[in-house]
Motif scaffolding. Structure first.
Motif, PDB file in Angstrom:
ATOM      1  N   LEU A  58      -5.272 -19.987   3.812  1.00 36.70           N
ATOM      2  CA  LEU A  58      -6.006 -19.991   2.540  1.00 36.70           C
ATOM      3  C   LEU A  58      -7.370 -20.677   2.630  1.00 36.70           C
ATOM      4  CD1 LEU A  58      -3.086 -20.472   0.014  1.00 36.70           C
ATOM      5  CD2 LEU A  58      -4.375 -18.370   0.512  1.00 36.70           C
ATOM      6  N   GLU A  59      -7.473 -21.803   3.321  1.00 40.98           N
ATOM      7  CA  GLU A  59      -8.790 -22.444   3.448  1.00 40.98           C
ATOM      8  C   GLU A  59      -9.738 -21.608   4.308  1.00 40.98           C
ATOM      9  OE1 GLU A  59     -12.059 -24.690   2.824  1.00 40.98           O
ATOM     10  OE2 GLU A  59     -10.217 -24.642   1.645  1.00 40.98           O
ATOM     11  N   PRO A  60      -9.307 -21.059   5.459  1.00 41.39           N
ATOM     12  CA  PRO A  60     -10.206 -20.143   6.178  1.00 41.39           C
ATOM     13  C   PRO A  60     -10.614 -18.932   5.321  1.00 41.39           C
ATOM     14  CG  PRO A  60      -8.453 -20.854   7.635  1.00 41.39           C
ATOM     15  CD  PRO A  60      -8.109 -21.372   6.263  1.00 41.39           C
ATOM     16  N   LEU A  61      -9.693 -18.419   4.509  1.00 43.93           N
ATOM     17  CA  LEU A  61     -10.045 -17.335   3.586  1.00 43.93           C
ATOM     18  C   LEU A  61     -11.122 -17.800   2.617  1.00 43.93           C
ATOM     19  CD1 LEU A  61      -9.528 -14.533   2.257  1.00 43.93           C
ATOM     20  CD2 LEU A  61      -7.737 -15.648   0.905  1.00 43.93           C
ATOM     21  N   HIS A  62     -10.933 -18.988   2.065  1.00 43.37           N
ATOM     22  CA  HIS A  62     -11.932 -19.546   1.144  1.00 43.37           C
ATOM     23  C   HIS A  62     -13.304 -19.630   1.816  1.00 43.37           C
ATOM     24  CE1 HIS A  62     -13.869 -23.321  -0.546  1.00 43.37           C
ATOM     25  NE2 HIS A  62     -14.006 -22.409  -1.480  1.00 43.37           N
ATOM     26  N   GLN A  63     -13.340 -20.080   3.059  1.00 44.90           N
ATOM     27  CA  GLN A  63     -14.616 -20.194   3.771  1.00 44.90           C
ATOM     28  C   GLN A  63     -15.262 -18.825   3.992  1.00 44.90           C
ATOM     29  OE1 GLN A  63     -16.197 -23.068   4.274  1.00 44.90           O
ATOM     30  NE2 GLN A  63     -14.466 -24.018   3.217  1.00 44.90           N
ATOM     31  N   LYS A  64     -14.449 -17.827   4.343  1.00 45.24           N
ATOM     32  CA  LYS A  64     -14.991 -16.473   4.532  1.00 45.24           C
ATOM     33  C   LYS A  64     -15.550 -15.927   3.222  1.00 45.24           C
ATOM     34  CE  LYS A  64     -12.042 -15.442   8.433  1.00 45.24           C
ATOM     35  NZ  LYS A  64     -11.035 -14.629   9.049  1.00 45.24           N
ATOM     36  N   LEU A  65     -14.831 -16.161   2.129  1.00 49.39           N
ATOM     37  CA  LEU A  65     -15.314 -15.705   0.824  1.00 49.39           C
ATOM     38  C   LEU A  65     -16.566 -16.464   0.415  1.00 49.39           C
ATOM     39  CD1 LEU A  65     -11.921 -15.292  -1.060  1.00 49.39           C
ATOM     40  CD2 LEU A  65     -13.396 -13.461  -0.182  1.00 49.39           C
ATOM     41  N   ALA A  66     -16.612 -17.759   0.678  1.00 49.05           N
ATOM     42  CA  ALA A  66     -17.803 -18.553   0.356  1.00 49.05           C
ATOM     43  C   ALA A  66     -19.021 -18.013   1.102  1.00 49.05           C
ATOM     44  CB  ALA A  66     -17.570 -20.024   0.686  1.00 49.05           C
ATOM     45  N   ASP A  67     -18.816 -17.596   2.361  1.00 46.57           N
ATOM     46  CA  ASP A  67     -19.915 -16.999   3.127  1.00 46.57           C
ATOM     47  C   ASP A  67     -20.403 -15.705   2.490  1.00 46.57           C
ATOM     48  OD1 ASP A  67     -19.759 -19.083   4.950  1.00 46.57           O
ATOM     49  OD2 ASP A  67     -18.680 -17.909   6.475  1.00 46.57           O
ATOM     50  N   MET A  68     -19.538 -15.036   1.723  1.00 49.73           N
ATOM     51  CA  MET A  68     -19.902 -13.811   1.000  1.00 49.73           C
ATOM     52  C   MET A  68     -20.355 -14.126  -0.427  1.00 49.73           C
ATOM     53  SD  MET A  68     -17.003 -11.045   2.037  1.00 49.73           S
ATOM     54  CE  MET A  68     -15.785 -11.649   3.169  1.00 49.73           C
ATOM     55  N   GLU A  96      -4.113 -31.475   0.254  1.00 50.98           N
ATOM     56  CA  GLU A  96      -4.534 -32.375   1.330  1.00 50.98           C
ATOM     57  C   GLU A  96      -3.945 -31.942   2.668  1.00 50.98           C
ATOM     58  OE1 GLU A  96      -3.352 -36.207  -0.172  1.00 50.98           O
ATOM     59  OE2 GLU A  96      -5.095 -36.313  -1.523  1.00 50.98           O
ATOM     60  N   GLU A  97      -2.679 -31.550   2.670  1.00 50.07           N
ATOM     61  CA  GLU A  97      -2.015 -31.119   3.904  1.00 50.07           C
ATOM     62  C   GLU A  97      -2.727 -29.945   4.555  1.00 50.07           C
ATOM     63  OE1 GLU A  97       2.193 -28.973   5.241  1.00 50.07           O
ATOM     64  OE2 GLU A  97       2.072 -29.922   3.272  1.00 50.07           O
ATOM     65  N   HIS A  98      -3.205 -29.005   3.733  1.00 52.53           N
ATOM     66  CA  HIS A  98      -3.830 -27.788   4.263  1.00 52.53           C
ATOM     67  C   HIS A  98      -5.356 -27.829   4.226  1.00 52.53           C
ATOM     68  CE1 HIS A  98      -0.047 -25.754   4.889  1.00 52.53           C
ATOM     69  NE2 HIS A  98       0.333 -26.158   3.689  1.00 52.53           N
ATOM     70  N   GLY A  99      -5.928 -28.927   3.755  1.00 48.92           N
ATOM     71  CA  GLY A  99      -7.384 -29.051   3.723  1.00 48.92           C
ATOM     72  C   GLY A  99      -8.062 -28.143   2.723  1.00 48.92           C
ATOM     73  N   PHE A 100      -7.384 -27.838   1.620  1.00 45.26           N
ATOM     74  CA  PHE A 100      -7.985 -26.965   0.610  1.00 45.26           C
ATOM     75  C   PHE A 100      -9.240 -27.620   0.033  1.00 45.26           C
ATOM     76  CE2 PHE A 100      -3.547 -25.198  -0.820  1.00 45.26           C
ATOM     77  CZ  PHE A 100      -3.427 -24.491   0.368  1.00 45.26           C
ATOM     78  N   THR A 101     -10.328 -26.874   0.000  1.00 48.71           N
ATOM     79  CA  THR A 101     -11.537 -27.334  -0.686  1.00 48.71           C
ATOM     80  C   THR A 101     -11.810 -26.504  -1.931  1.00 48.71           C
ATOM     81  OG1 THR A 101     -12.966 -25.974   0.725  1.00 48.71           O
ATOM     82  CG2 THR A 101     -12.562 -28.246   1.439  1.00 48.71           C
ATOM     83  N   PHE A 102     -10.980 -25.524  -2.192  1.00 46.35           N
ATOM     84  CA  PHE A 102     -11.073 -24.738  -3.420  1.00 46.35           C
ATOM     85  C   PHE A 102     -10.186 -25.407  -4.475  1.00 46.35           C
ATOM     86  CE2 PHE A 102      -7.856 -22.903  -0.629  1.00 46.35           C
ATOM     87  CZ  PHE A 102      -6.737 -22.858  -1.438  1.00 46.35           C
ATOM     88  N   PRO A 103     -10.473 -25.187  -5.763  1.00 50.04           N
ATOM     89  CA  PRO A 103      -9.639 -25.778  -6.811  1.00 50.04           C
ATOM     90  C   PRO A 103      -8.233 -25.179  -6.822  1.00 50.04           C
ATOM     91  CG  PRO A 103     -11.758 -25.061  -7.702  1.00 50.04           C
ATOM     92  CD  PRO A 103     -11.651 -24.504  -6.317  1.00 50.04           C
ATOM     93  N   TYR A 104      -7.237 -26.067  -6.939  1.00 51.85           N
ATOM     94  CA  TYR A 104      -5.831 -25.674  -7.075  1.00 51.85           C
ATOM     95  C   TYR A 104      -5.405 -26.214  -8.436  1.00 51.85           C
ATOM     96  CZ  TYR A 104      -0.849 -25.129  -5.670  1.00 51.85           C
ATOM     97  OH  TYR A 104       0.479 -24.772  -5.588  1.00 51.85           O
ATOM     98  N   LYS A 153      -6.769  -8.970   6.061  1.00 53.51           N
ATOM     99  CA  LYS A 153      -7.493  -7.706   6.226  1.00 53.51           C
ATOM    100  C   LYS A 153      -7.719  -6.954   4.922  1.00 53.51           C
ATOM    101  CE  LYS A 153      -7.002  -3.238   8.639  1.00 53.51           C
ATOM    102  NZ  LYS A 153      -7.044  -2.383   7.470  1.00 53.51           N
ATOM    103  N   ASP A 154      -6.685  -6.727   4.141  1.00 57.13           N
ATOM    104  CA  ASP A 154      -6.826  -5.911   2.927  1.00 57.13           C
ATOM    105  C   ASP A 154      -7.787  -6.562   1.942  1.00 57.13           C
ATOM    106  OD1 ASP A 154      -4.707  -4.782   4.351  1.00 57.13           O
ATOM    107  OD2 ASP A 154      -3.547  -4.338   2.564  1.00 57.13           O
ATOM    108  N   LEU A 155      -7.568  -7.817   1.671  1.00 60.25           N
ATOM    109  CA  LEU A 155      -8.392  -8.514   0.692  1.00 60.25           C
ATOM    110  C   LEU A 155      -9.826  -8.680   1.188  1.00 60.25           C
ATOM    111  CD1 LEU A 155      -7.355 -11.165  -1.702  1.00 60.25           C
ATOM    112  CD2 LEU A 155      -9.405 -11.579  -0.390  1.00 60.25           C
ATOM    113  N   LEU A 156      -9.997  -9.026   2.467  1.00 62.23           N
ATOM    114  CA  LEU A 156     -11.349  -9.225   2.995  1.00 62.23           C
ATOM    115  C   LEU A 156     -12.141  -7.918   3.056  1.00 62.23           C
ATOM    116  CD1 LEU A 156     -10.584 -11.890   5.707  1.00 62.23           C
ATOM    117  CD2 LEU A 156     -12.009 -12.196   3.654  1.00 62.23           C
ATOM    118  N   GLU A 157     -11.492  -6.797   3.322  1.00 62.35           N
ATOM    119  CA  GLU A 157     -12.195  -5.507   3.284  1.00 62.35           C
ATOM    120  C   GLU A 157     -12.679  -5.210   1.865  1.00 62.35           C
ATOM    121  OE1 GLU A 157      -9.619  -2.520   4.973  1.00 62.35           O
ATOM    122  OE2 GLU A 157     -10.003  -3.211   7.021  1.00 62.35           O
ATOM    123  N   ALA A 158     -11.862  -5.527   0.880  1.00 62.13           N
ATOM    124  CA  ALA A 158     -12.280  -5.328  -0.516  1.00 62.13           C
ATOM    125  C   ALA A 158     -13.440  -6.254  -0.857  1.00 62.13           C
ATOM    126  CB  ALA A 158     -11.100  -5.552  -1.452  1.00 62.13           C
ATOM    127  N   ALA A 159     -13.387  -7.498  -0.409  1.00 60.61           N
ATOM    128  CA  ALA A 159     -14.476  -8.445  -0.665  1.00 60.61           C
ATOM    129  C   ALA A 159     -15.779  -7.952  -0.041  1.00 60.61           C
ATOM    130  CB  ALA A 159     -14.105  -9.828  -0.142  1.00 60.61           C
TER     131      ALA A 159
END
Length: 184
Positions: A58-68, A96-104, A153-159
């Motif tokens: 989820l955090e790597p996904l957040h970073q990829k989306l932030a780059d977009m 904290e365990e997963h390093g989330f920087t997006f709001p939960y 893959k599915d979500l990032l292609e849509a993004a």
């Protein structure tokens, strides 16, 4: 655990407004979470094995989306009376365990989850620049125990289609996971 699919809300639906607290009481609104190219809203919780399966992505996904220039927010709507492991203080620990920087965020009334027609955890809703639903459904085809890698893959292609202002022609398959734990 009841295996539950996404409801597959109608594409083009406008993102319902929200202003919810995180586990530490800081409130985040729809407008604050949205970036120039849109927003991903993920309904999730702490205890679901389907969420645990993808939590490290989820955090790597957040970073990829932030780059977009696409924002991301996660929302937990589970009934914490019957599922105390999903309580806000435990959300902080998971973040904290997963390093989330997006709001939960915590949807205590469950009104936001109902407004989005969320059904399972995880459940993904990707909105475009106009906050119109562009993609909903699965992150990818990885599930606990099926051996498929977690790629997003599915979500990032849509993004990427949002960013490039093209039509997304990929399949929109339902996400599956635990049902949201609704209050009686």
């Amino acid at each position: 655990m009841a295996l539950t699919p996404s409801t597959m809300a109608p594409l083009g639906s406008i993102a319902p407004d929200f202003k919810l607290p995180d586990g530490q009481g800081r409130h985040v609104s729809l407008s604050e979470a949205t970036r120039e190219n849109g927003l991903l809203v993920v309904f999730m919780c702490n205890h679901c094995p389907f969420v645990k399966h993808i939590a490290g992505f989820l955090e790597p996904l957040h970073q990829k989306l932030a780059d977009m220039n696409i924002g991301m927010v996660a929302i937990n709507a589970n009934d914490i009376t019957d599922y105390p492991e999903d309580a806000p203080d435990k959300m902080v620990a998971v973040s904290e365990e997963h390093g989330f920087t997006f709001p939960y965020l915590y949807d205590e009334s469950q009104a936001v989850a109902r407004g989005y027609d969320a059904a399972c955890t995880p459940d993904f809703f990707l909105y475009d620049q106009d906050l119109k639903l562009f993609y909903r459904g699965q992150l990818d085809n990885s599930r606990p125990g099926n051996g498929n890698p977690i790629t997003g893959k599915d979500l990032l292609e849509a993004a990427q289609a949002i960013v490039s202002k093209t039509v997304y022609s990929g399949a929109q398959n339902p996400s599956v996971g635990c049902n949201i734990k609704w209050k009686e």
